[in-house]
Design an enzyme around this catalytic site. Structure first.
Site, PDB file in Angstrom:
ATOM      1  N   LEU A  30      20.932  27.372 -32.484  1.00  0.00           N
ATOM      2  CA  LEU A  30      20.632  28.493 -31.627  1.00  0.00           C
ATOM      3  C   LEU A  30      19.687  28.153 -30.595  1.00  0.00           C
ATOM      4  O   LEU A  30      19.809  28.944 -29.478  1.00  0.00           O
ATOM      5  CB  LEU A  30      19.870  29.621 -32.494  1.00  0.00           C
ATOM      6  CG  LEU A  30      20.606  30.383 -33.296  1.00  0.00           C
ATOM      7  CD1 LEU A  30      20.068  31.086 -34.347  1.00  0.00           C
ATOM      8  CD2 LEU A  30      21.738  30.987 -32.692  1.00  0.00           C
ATOM      9  N   ASN A  78      20.382  26.158 -28.426  1.00  0.00           N
ATOM     10  CA  ASN A  78      21.305  25.756 -27.303  1.00  0.00           C
ATOM     11  C   ASN A  78      21.460  26.855 -26.304  1.00  0.00           C
ATOM     12  O   ASN A  78      21.640  26.429 -24.937  1.00  0.00           O
ATOM     13  CB  ASN A  78      22.764  25.486 -27.903  1.00  0.00           C
ATOM     14  CG  ASN A  78      22.754  24.247 -28.734  1.00  0.00           C
ATOM     15  OD1 ASN A  78      22.012  23.294 -28.704  1.00  0.00           O
ATOM     16  ND2 ASN A  78      23.911  24.181 -29.688  1.00  0.00           N
ATOM     17  N   ASN A 115      17.761  31.231 -36.798  1.00  0.00           N
ATOM     18  CA  ASN A 115      17.228  32.664 -36.697  1.00  0.00           C
ATOM     19  C   ASN A 115      16.228  32.798 -35.584  1.00  0.00           C
ATOM     20  O   ASN A 115      15.461  31.661 -35.695  1.00  0.00           O
ATOM     21  CB  ASN A 115      16.814  33.461 -38.105  1.00  0.00           C
ATOM     22  CG  ASN A 115      16.862  34.974 -37.673  1.00  0.00           C
ATOM     23  OD1 ASN A 115      16.703  35.528 -36.601  1.00  0.00           O
ATOM     24  ND2 ASN A 115      17.245  35.636 -38.834  1.00  0.00           N
ATOM     25  N   CYS A 116      15.772  33.768 -35.094  1.00  0.00           N
ATOM     26  CA  CYS A 116      14.643  34.032 -34.439  1.00  0.00           C
ATOM     27  C   CYS A 116      14.553  33.345 -32.939  1.00  0.00           C
ATOM     28  O   CYS A 116      13.431  33.288 -32.257  1.00  0.00           O
ATOM     29  CB  CYS A 116      13.274  33.777 -35.219  1.00  0.00           C
ATOM     30  SG  CYS A 116      13.436  34.665 -36.723  1.00  0.00           S
ATOM     31  N   ASP A 158      15.442  34.687 -30.077  1.00  0.00           N
ATOM     32  CA  ASP A 158      15.059  35.656 -29.485  1.00  0.00           C
ATOM     33  C   ASP A 158      13.604  35.929 -29.555  1.00  0.00           C
ATOM     34  O   ASP A 158      12.998  36.184 -28.306  1.00  0.00           O
ATOM     35  CB  ASP A 158      15.862  36.866 -29.652  1.00  0.00           C
ATOM     36  CG  ASP A 158      16.151  37.190 -30.850  1.00  0.00           C
ATOM     37  OD1 ASP A 158      15.312  36.425 -31.722  1.00  0.00           O
ATOM     38  OD2 ASP A 158      16.688  38.304 -31.382  1.00  0.00           O
ATOM     39  N   GLY A 170      18.417  40.914 -46.025  1.00  0.00           N
ATOM     40  CA  GLY A 170      16.836  39.998 -46.176  1.00  0.00           C
ATOM     41  C   GLY A 170      16.562  39.737 -44.561  1.00  0.00           C
ATOM     42  O   GLY A 170      15.527  38.973 -44.313  1.00  0.00           O
ATOM     43  N   LYS A 188      13.290  37.901 -42.949  1.00  0.00           N
ATOM     44  CA  LYS A 188      13.014  36.784 -42.011  1.00  0.00           C
ATOM     45  C   LYS A 188      12.538  36.895 -40.779  1.00  0.00           C
ATOM     46  O   LYS A 188      11.673  35.970 -40.212  1.00  0.00           O
ATOM     47  CB  LYS A 188      14.372  36.367 -42.030  1.00  0.00           C
ATOM     48  CG  LYS A 188      15.221  35.807 -43.361  1.00  0.00           C
ATOM     49  CD  LYS A 188      16.468  35.453 -43.253  1.00  0.00           C
ATOM     50  CE  LYS A 188      17.291  34.823 -44.520  1.00  0.00           C
ATOM     51  NZ  LYS A 188      18.517  34.527 -44.296  1.00  0.00           N
TER      52      LYS A 188
END
Length: 352
Positions: free
Chosen positions: A165, A167, A277-278, A280, A315, A319
Site C-alpha cells: 500500500l 506504493n 492497512n492505514c 491513508d 474488524g 484495526k
C-alpha cells in the site's frame, strides 16, 4: 440718547438693521453668507477623505498582517524543512490506486480523462503481472477520446514489483503539476466538483483537501498512556468535526510523496506493509505534522462504484484504532488538528 442707541444697534447687527441672536448664529453657520457654505463643504469633504484614506490604510495593514500570520501558521514543521513551490495553475495529476479490478479502472480512467483540469493520469499498479498490452492500448485510446481539451492528459502506469500500500505514495518523476489528486479506482467525483476542490486546494496548497472526512477521539488516558479511537463518517456527522480527509479522494502537494517515502519514520511504512492497512491515516498524520493545520473537507457528490474493499472486512474499525494509536506513539505526539469548517460551492447550494 437716541443717537447712541442707533449707533449701538448698528455695531451689533454688523450691517445695520435689526440685530437678532438667531441671525448671528445662522450667519456663523453659513446660512446667510454667500461663499461660506461652499468652503465649509469643501473642508468637510477633505476631512472625510482623510478619514477614509486612514481607514483604508488600516484595513490594508490588517490584511497584510493577517496574511503573514496565515503564511507562518501554514509553514512547514521544523522536522520537515522541505520547501513547497507555488500552487499549480495548469491543472492536477490524477493518481489512481488499483488492484485487480480492471473494469472499475476503465470507468475511472474514462471519467477523469474527461475532466478539464486533468493534466495527467497515473495508475499505481502493484500486481505481480504487468498490465496487458491490450489494457494499456485501450486506456490510452480512452484518454484521447474522452478528453475535452486540446491538451490531452498524459497517461502512464506506475509499475511496482510487490503488492504494498505504500506504493501509492511513491515519488513520481517528471510531474508537471504540484497538485496530486489521489483516488481509489472505485471512487468517482464529478468533474465540476473536482475542479471546485482544486480551487480550494490552491488557496491552501500545503494542506490536504478531500471528500472523505474522518475523526480521531481521545479514548482513555491511563498511567500516562493516551489512547485514541478512530471515528468514521457517522462520528463526523454526529459531532460536526473532523481531523482527517482520506487519501481515497483527496488533493495534496506532490512534495508529500517524497516526504512519505524518505522523511516519514520508516517504522510507519513497515507497519503499513505488514498490516496492509492505514496508509491513508499515515498520510494524514504526515501532513498534519508538517503544517500544524487541519485538512479541508469539500462537501460534494461522491460515487463509489465498487462493492468491496478493505473497509468492508470484519474488524476494520478495531484495526484502524490500533493503527492510530501505534502511529501516534511513533510520532510521540498527536499531530492531528480538529476543525468544523467545510468548503461548499455556493452556486449549487440550497442556501447561501
Amino acid at each position: 440718547m437716541s443717537t447712541l442707541i442707533a449707533i449701538r444697534e448698528t455695531s451689533l447687527s454688523g450691517k445695520g438693521g435689526d440685530y437678532s441672536p438667531a441671525k448671528e448664529k445662522a450667519a456663523n453657520r453659513g446660512v446667510y453668507g454667500g461663499r461660506l457654505p461652499l468652503l465649509r463643504r469643501l473642508r468637510l469633504f477633505i476631512g472625510g477623505a482623510k478619514y477614509k484614506l486612514l481607514l483604508l490604510f488600516c484595513l490594508l495593514t490588517s490584511l497584510c498582517l493577517l496574511s503573514s500570520k496565515i503564511s507562518s501558521f501554514m509553514g512547514w514543521n521544523p522536522h520537515y524543512p522541505s520547501s513547497v513551490s507555488s500552487p499549480s495553475r495548469g491543472g492536477y495529476t490524477v493518481l489512481i490506486n488499483t488492484w485487480k479490478r480492471n473494469s472499475l479502472l476503465k470507468q475511472s480512467v474514462a471519467h477523469y480523462a474527461s475532466c478539464p483540469g486533468t493534466d495527467a493520469i497515473h495508475v499505481v499498479w502493484s500486481e505481480n503481472d504487468p498490465p496487458s498490452y491490450k489494457l494499456r492500448d485501450y486506456l490510452k485510446k480512452v484518454v484521447l477520446k474522452k478528453s475535452q481539451t486540446a491538451h490531452k492528459p498524459n497517461f502512464r502506469f506506475d509499475l511496482n514489483k510487490e503488492d504494498n500500500l505504500n506504493n501509492r505514495f511513491k515519488p513520481i518523476e517528471d510531474l508537471r503539476t504540484d497538485a496530486i489528486f489521489s483516488v481509489d479506482d472505485d471512487v468517482i467525483i464529478p468533474c465540476r466538483t473536482l475542479d471546485f476542490a482544486f480551487t480550494v486546494w490552491q488557496t491552501a496548497p500545503l494542506t490536504m483537501v478531500g471528500f472523505v472526512p474522518r475523526m480521531h477521539w481521545l479514548n482513555e488516558e491511563k498511567n500516562g498512556v493516551v489512547r485514541y479511537r478512530y471515528g468514521g463518517w457517522w462520528s463526523v456527522w454526529w459531532a460536526g468535526t473532523y481531523s482527517m480527509v482520506l487519501s481515497k479522494a483527496a488533493f495534496f502537494h506532490k512534495k508529500y510523496l517524497e516526504l512519505y517515502t524518505y522523511k516519514m519514520p520508516s517504522s510507519i511504512q513497515d507497519y503499513v506493509s505488514r498490516k496492509r492497512n492505514c496508509e491513508d491515516i499515515a498520510m494524514s498524520l504526515l501532513v498534519a505534522n508538517a503544517t500544524g493545520a487541519p485538512p479541508i473537507w469539500v462537501k460534494g457528490k461522491i460515487y463509489e462504484i465498487g462493492s468491496s474493499g478493505i473497509s468492508s472486512l470484519n474488524g476494520h474499525s478495531d484495526k484502524r484504532n490500533k493503527c492510530l494509536d501505534d502511529f501516534v506513539s511513533l510520532y510521540g505526539t498527536m499531530p492531528l488538528v480538529s476543525t468544523n469548517m467545510k468548503a461548499e460551492d455556493a452556486r449549487h447550494a440550497w442556501f447561501w
